[in-house]
Design a protein around this motif. Structure first.
Motif, mmCIF file in Angstrom:
data_model
loop_
_atom_site.group_PDB
_atom_site.id
_atom_site.type_symbol
_atom_site.label_atom_id
_atom_site.label_comp_id
_atom_site.label_asym_id
_atom_site.label_seq_id
_atom_site.Cartn_x
_atom_site.Cartn_y
_atom_site.Cartn_z
ATOM 1 N N THR A 150 -22.426 30.594 3.665
ATOM 2 C CA THR A 150 -22.703 31.361 5.001
ATOM 3 C C THR A 150 -23.053 30.245 6.252
ATOM 4 O O THR A 150 -22.589 30.118 7.206
ATOM 5 N N GLY A 151 -23.913 29.210 5.556
ATOM 6 C CA GLY A 151 -24.274 28.419 6.472
ATOM 7 C C GLY A 151 -23.017 27.539 7.039
ATOM 8 O O GLY A 151 -23.127 27.108 8.283
ATOM 9 N N GLU A 152 -22.459 27.099 6.209
ATOM 10 C CA GLU A 152 -21.192 26.089 6.530
ATOM 11 C C GLU A 152 -20.136 26.947 7.227
ATOM 12 O O GLU A 152 -19.721 26.160 8.199
ATOM 13 N N THR A 153 -20.208 28.232 7.160
ATOM 14 C CA THR A 153 -19.159 29.097 7.927
ATOM 15 C C THR A 153 -19.595 29.268 9.309
ATOM 16 O O THR A 153 -19.072 28.889 10.426
ATOM 17 N N VAL A 154 -20.806 29.538 9.311
ATOM 18 C CA VAL A 154 -21.496 29.771 10.819
ATOM 19 C C VAL A 154 -21.604 28.399 11.548
ATOM 20 O O VAL A 154 -20.911 28.505 12.804
ATOM 21 N N ALA A 155 -21.720 27.264 11.000
ATOM 22 C CA ALA A 155 -21.564 26.066 11.533
ATOM 23 C C ALA A 155 -20.467 25.665 12.125
ATOM 24 O O ALA A 155 -20.146 25.255 13.190
ATOM 25 N N SER A 156 -19.307 25.941 11.242
ATOM 26 C CA SER A 156 -17.830 25.634 11.498
ATOM 27 C C SER A 156 -17.521 26.314 12.579
ATOM 28 O O SER A 156 -16.803 25.890 13.442
ATOM 29 N N TRP A 157 -17.633 27.733 12.890
ATOM 30 C CA TRP A 157 -17.358 28.549 13.728
ATOM 31 C C TRP A 157 -17.837 28.385 14.917
ATOM 32 O O TRP A 157 -17.311 28.562 16.055
ATOM 33 N N PHE A 215 -27.141 21.464 13.776
ATOM 34 C CA PHE A 215 -25.985 21.936 12.936
ATOM 35 C C PHE A 215 -26.234 21.479 11.841
ATOM 36 O O PHE A 215 -25.941 22.211 10.736
ATOM 37 N N VAL A 216 -26.632 20.294 11.441
ATOM 38 C CA VAL A 216 -26.933 19.732 10.105
ATOM 39 C C VAL A 216 -27.885 20.678 9.405
ATOM 40 O O VAL A 216 -27.674 21.135 8.117
ATOM 41 N N LEU A 217 -28.866 21.092 9.860
ATOM 42 C CA LEU A 217 -29.818 22.061 9.288
ATOM 43 C C LEU A 217 -29.133 23.387 8.826
ATOM 44 O O LEU A 217 -29.370 23.772 7.958
ATOM 45 N N ILE A 218 -28.398 23.868 10.094
ATOM 46 C CA ILE A 218 -27.690 25.268 9.617
ATOM 47 C C ILE A 218 -26.671 24.957 8.506
ATOM 48 O O ILE A 218 -26.837 25.834 7.601
ATOM 49 N N GLU A 219 -25.955 24.209 8.527
ATOM 50 C CA GLU A 219 -24.909 23.831 7.492
ATOM 51 C C GLU A 219 -25.482 23.411 6.267
ATOM 52 O O GLU A 219 -25.086 23.863 5.150
ATOM 53 N N ALA A 220 -26.141 22.258 6.131
ATOM 54 C CA ALA A 220 -26.491 21.643 4.894
ATOM 55 C C ALA A 220 -28.048 21.908 4.467
ATOM 56 O O ALA A 220 -28.464 21.676 3.501
ATOM 57 N N GLN A 221 -28.803 22.591 5.379
ATOM 58 C CA GLN A 221 -29.966 23.158 4.823
ATOM 59 C C GLN A 221 -30.962 21.953 4.581
ATOM 60 O O GLN A 221 -31.501 22.243 3.486
ATOM 61 N N ALA A 275 -9.190 24.279 11.275
ATOM 62 C CA ALA A 275 -8.680 24.221 9.885
ATOM 63 C C ALA A 275 -9.964 24.257 9.022
ATOM 64 O O ALA A 275 -9.949 24.925 8.039
ATOM 65 N N LEU A 276 -10.972 23.366 9.372
ATOM 66 C CA LEU A 276 -12.228 23.393 8.619
ATOM 67 C C LEU A 276 -12.953 24.744 8.304
ATOM 68 O O LEU A 276 -13.407 25.276 7.191
ATOM 69 N N ALA A 277 -13.020 25.406 9.748
ATOM 70 C CA ALA A 277 -13.812 26.701 9.661
ATOM 71 C C ALA A 277 -12.898 27.672 8.947
ATOM 72 O O ALA A 277 -13.699 28.701 8.162
ATOM 73 N N VAL A 278 -11.496 27.675 8.927
ATOM 74 C CA VAL A 278 -10.839 28.750 7.983
ATOM 75 C C VAL A 278 -11.338 28.407 6.468
ATOM 76 O O VAL A 278 -11.515 29.190 5.614
ATOM 77 N N LEU A 282 -17.739 25.887 20.531
ATOM 78 C CA LEU A 282 -18.143 24.888 21.640
ATOM 79 C C LEU A 282 -17.032 23.970 21.933
ATOM 80 O O LEU A 282 -16.758 23.672 23.064
ATOM 81 N N LEU A 283 -16.206 23.687 20.908
ATOM 82 C CA LEU A 283 -15.105 22.728 21.392
ATOM 83 C C LEU A 283 -13.933 23.531 22.182
ATOM 84 O O LEU A 283 -13.488 23.029 22.926
ATOM 85 N N LEU A 284 -13.701 24.785 21.979
ATOM 86 C CA LEU A 284 -12.854 25.747 22.914
ATOM 87 C C LEU A 284 -13.401 25.689 24.233
ATOM 88 O O LEU A 284 -12.807 25.731 25.272
ATOM 89 N N ALA A 285 -14.971 25.729 24.287
ATOM 90 C CA ALA A 285 -15.698 25.957 25.682
ATOM 91 C C ALA A 285 -15.181 24.642 26.574
ATOM 92 O O ALA A 285 -15.029 24.614 27.434
#
Length: 181
Positions: free
Chosen positions: A139-146, A31-37, A128-131, A151-154
């Motif tokens: 793009t990385g932040e958006t993908v990681a957030s959603w 997740f850190v790699l996707i979001e923050a690269q 809220a953060l994903a929105v 995962l949380l909804l699951a």
């Protein structure tokens, strides 16, 4: 403890800690790699979470089912396998351990139910953060957030059903073991 697969019980406490820790560390480092690269950030998350989460899981497993340390690996795995499947254990001398493990699963589930409100709160905040990330982030932040929201909804919808099925099977195994005691 509810999420620890049966094959991990064949291992000793240190190996169980390493297995659980490495899985959590790698997952969250991704997740850190996707979001923050950031490779250094991902490495720090991997190391820190692997150590702390692995230690926590091993200690919790020992606290909830202390009798496991006195069993050999094959017996421990047989008890876990039978209990999780809801079956009678093949060896009658392991029947008391099936009852103990089933009780440990119930205690773990009860402890986790007390924390469910926190998952709900984190899910609301994650939406809220994903929105916000969708509107203003990369793009990385958006993908990681959603992905986190999914995962949380699951966790909120799928896990309670899975947990209840696991506990029902544990009750079946404990009942079968009770006849063997």
């Amino acid at each position: 403890m509810l999420l620890v697969p049966g094959w991990m019980w064949q291992r000793g406490p240190a190996t169980r800690a390493v297995g659980a820790g490495l899985a959590a560390g790698a997952f969250l480092a991704a997740f850190v790699l996707i979001e923050a690269q950031s490779w250094p950030g991902a490495a720090v998350v991997f190391v820190v979470l692997s150590l702390f989460y692995g230690t926590r899981v091993a200690r919790r497993m020992h606290r909830l089912w202390p009798a496991a340390k006195d069993m050999n690996r094959a017996d421990r795995a047989a008890v876990v396998r039978a209990t999780r499947r809801g079956e009678a254990v093949d060896d009658p001398r392991l029947a008391p351990a099936v009852v103990e493990y089933a009780d440990a699963l119930h205690r773990a589930a009860d402890e986790d139910r007390l924390r469910r409100w926190a998952v709900l709160l984190v899910t609301v905040l994650a939406v809220a953060l994903a929105v916000y990330d969708t509107v203003t982030g990369s793009t990385g932040e958006t993908v990681a957030s959603w992905l986190l929201v999914v995962l949380l909804l699951a966790d909120l919808m799928w896990w309670p059903l899975r947990r209840d099925r696991l506990l029902a099977r544990a009750d079946q195994a404990a009942e079968a073991a009770g006849r063997d005691i």
